[in-house]
Write a protein that holds these residues in place. Structure first.
Motif, short mmCIF file in Angstrom:
data_model
loop_
_atom_site.label_atom_id
_atom_site.label_comp_id
_atom_site.label_asym_id
_atom_site.label_seq_id
_atom_site.Cartn_x
_atom_site.Cartn_y
_atom_site.Cartn_z
N LEU A 1 0.96 1.93 1.35
CA LEU A 1 0.52 0.54 1.20
C LEU A 1 -0.01 -0.03 2.52
CD1 LEU A 1 3.32 -0.83 -1.11
CD2 LEU A 1 0.89 -0.74 -1.67
N ALA A 2 0.60 0.35 3.62
CA ALA A 2 0.12 -0.09 4.93
C ALA A 2 -1.27 0.46 5.19
CB ALA A 2 1.10 0.34 6.02
N ASP A 3 -1.50 1.71 4.79
CA ASP A 3 -2.82 2.32 4.96
C ASP A 3 -3.87 1.60 4.11
OD1 ASP A 3 -4.80 4.20 5.68
OD2 ASP A 3 -4.36 5.41 3.93
N ILE A 4 -3.51 1.28 2.87
CA ILE A 4 -4.44 0.56 1.98
C ILE A 4 -4.81 -0.79 2.59
CG2 ILE A 4 -4.63 -0.58 -0.27
CD1 ILE A 4 -2.80 1.64 -1.38
N GLU A 5 -3.81 -1.48 3.12
CA GLU A 5 -4.02 -2.81 3.68
C GLU A 5 -4.85 -2.75 4.96
OE1 GLU A 5 -0.97 -5.68 5.83
OE2 GLU A 5 -0.69 -5.74 3.65
N ARG B 1 -8.38 -1.11 3.98
CA ARG B 1 -9.06 -1.77 2.85
C ARG B 1 -9.81 -0.76 1.98
NH1 ARG B 1 -8.97 -7.23 3.55
NH2 ARG B 1 -8.46 -7.97 5.65
N ARG B 2 -9.06 0.12 1.38
CA ARG B 2 -9.68 1.14 0.55
C ARG B 2 -8.87 1.35 -0.71
NH1 ARG B 2 -8.57 7.05 2.89
NH2 ARG B 2 -6.41 6.87 3.58
N ASP C 1 -4.85 -1.75 -8.24
CA ASP C 1 -5.41 -2.11 -6.94
C ASP C 1 -6.78 -2.76 -7.08
OD1 ASP C 1 -6.45 0.40 -7.78
OD2 ASP C 1 -7.08 0.86 -5.73
N ALA C 2 -7.44 -2.56 -8.23
CA ALA C 2 -8.77 -3.14 -8.42
C ALA C 2 -8.72 -4.66 -8.42
CB ALA C 2 -9.37 -2.63 -9.73
#
Length: 432
Positions: free
Chosen positions: A14-18, A21-22, A323-324
């Motif tokens: 989740l930290a990576d997604i945030e 931004r992917r 996530d969309a």
């Protein structure tokens, strides 16, 4: 990996997604590649944690008073998975690979876990900028409707009448999947989501390989049935993509008549050929556009039914793509509305006098549904919306009337009302 280590991994993803931004799929894939010791069950469990956290991102942050990846996961464990505070604390022991122990403030927040007074976008876990649009459709039901859209989706199968004599026959051949009959579609089987988020490998089942079943949400099955296509008709599936609805139409037509399947993105049509062969669909002609040339210009004014499975924001599929929702921007809606106008106008040219357009989206936004049709009707004389009660009765789906949201021109299916993805369907007829 231990359950606690999986929690730590989910926080890391989740930290990576945030940060980057992917999409979640990309972050999960990269995590798996860099942590090859994790087995398939571990990766599936971590993905399930990540997607559940994204489903409840806003409400989890609200109860925790913090929007960090750690807070989001902790809040999700309480709200989505129903863990007690002690159970969450046990997972956060601070021991090897486990998250750090709960602080006194975190424990207090988890004990209260109160969404009372939370604004609708928080309680329903959706971007606040679409609230006015959703209020137009749902009004007082907004929060329960959106909370249902934040749950996990089941895996639905459509039984293929071209290959199997009845739904019972397919059901009886798959007892190990634990499938039950779908309540609304006469062709559907449903497999409930598992505890760890892992679904059965349906594509490897002999019955799938033989074409007995296809993966298709019950709402999508119903949308195809509502089209009312009949054997012998001339049909265009204008946004066919991978062919899910094309296959359903071919079965409804019992391979009689002709379906022309096309899409303005040739790449999306790639899977359709193998799917048609497996399903035994022989009345489908795939028209692949080349150099952006119109692949069905020779069919103008000749078509009985034009199926428009329109490009849209996909809000109705947020159970499957949580996530969309957090990547949706107003500009995306503007782009989709222009695409919808273009494809509807193209459909109008194809429909013969007395022919019909079946307009479908997997959206719950009025802008993409009734508003799109209002603008179409203003631009195109000679079309009228058919009463949904009549359309459903002719399709043998009269029972849907009491379950769906009736709109000005069509009907809206939702997880809360129908247990399906959020599909909108309307039927327009051209004057004879």
């Amino acid at each position: 990996m231990t359950p606690a280590a999986r929690i730590s991994a989910a926080i890391e993803v989740l930290a990576d997604i945030e940060t980057r931004r992917r999409p979640a799929t990309d972050a999960l894939k990269d995590w798996g590649l860099s942590h090859r010791f994790a087995g398939s069950k571990d990766r599936a469990a971590i993905a399930s944690l990540v997607y559940d956290a994204l489903r409840r991102k806003s409400s989890a942050a609200w109860i925790m008073g913090d929007a960090t990846p750690r807070a989001t996961v902790l809040g999700m464990l309480r709200l989505q998975r129903g863990l007690t505070v002690d159970a969450v604390a046990a997972l956060c022991s601070g021991e090897r690979f486990a998250p750090e122990p709960l602080s006194a403030a975190e424990r207090e927040r988890l004990e209260k876990a109160d969404l009372g007074g939370a604004p609708a976008p928080i309680a329903g876990d959706f971007p606040d900028w679409i609230e006015p649009s959703l209020q137009r459709l749902f009004d007082g039901d907004l929060v329960p409707e959106m909370q249902a859209l934040a749950t996990r989706a089941p895996l639905d199968l459509r039984v293929n009448p071209l290959k199997v004599s009845s739904r019972d026959e397919a059901h009886d051949a798959l007892p190990h999947l634990g499938a039950v009959e779908t309540p609304l579609s006469p062709l559907g089987l449903r497999i409930a989501p598992s505890e760890d988020g892992r679904g059965p490998a349906v594509q490897s089942e002999p019955e799938f390989i033989k074409g007995w079943i296809e993966i298709q949400d019950e709402g999508s099955q119903l949308a195809a049935l509502i089209s009312g296509v009949k054997p012998g008709e001339q049909v265009v599936d204008l946004c066919a993509g991978g062919g899910g609805k094309t296959l359903a139409l071919a079965a409804m037509m019992d391979n009689q008549g002709q379906i022309y399947a096309t899409d303005n993105d040739a790449r999306r049509l790639a899977p359709i050929h193998d799917r048609l062969a497996r399903a035994g669909a022989r009345n489908v002609q795939v028209r692949t556009p080349r150099a952006k040339a119109d692949a069905v210009s020779d069919l103008d004014g000749r078509i009985d039914c034009v199926l428009v499975d329109a490009p849209c924001t996909g809000i109705g599929t947020w159970r499957r793509n949580p996530d969309a929702k957090w990547r949706l921007r107003p500009g995306s809606l503007d782009v989709r509305r222009k695409e919808q106008a273009a494809v509807l106008d193209r459909a109008a040219a194809l429909a013969r006098p007395g022919g019909r357009i079946v307009y479908i989206t997997c959206s719950i936004l009025p802008e993409e549904n009734d508003d799109a049709l209002t603008a179409f009707l203003e631009r195109n004389d000679g079309f009228k919306p058919l009463p949904q009660a009549d359309v459903l009765a002719q399709a043998g789906l009269g029972h849907l009337s009491a379950l769906t949201h009736a709109t000005a021109f069509g009907l809206q299916m939702t997880p809360h009302r129908t247990g399906t993805d959020g599909f909108f369907v309307a039927v327009l007829q051209r004057a004879s």
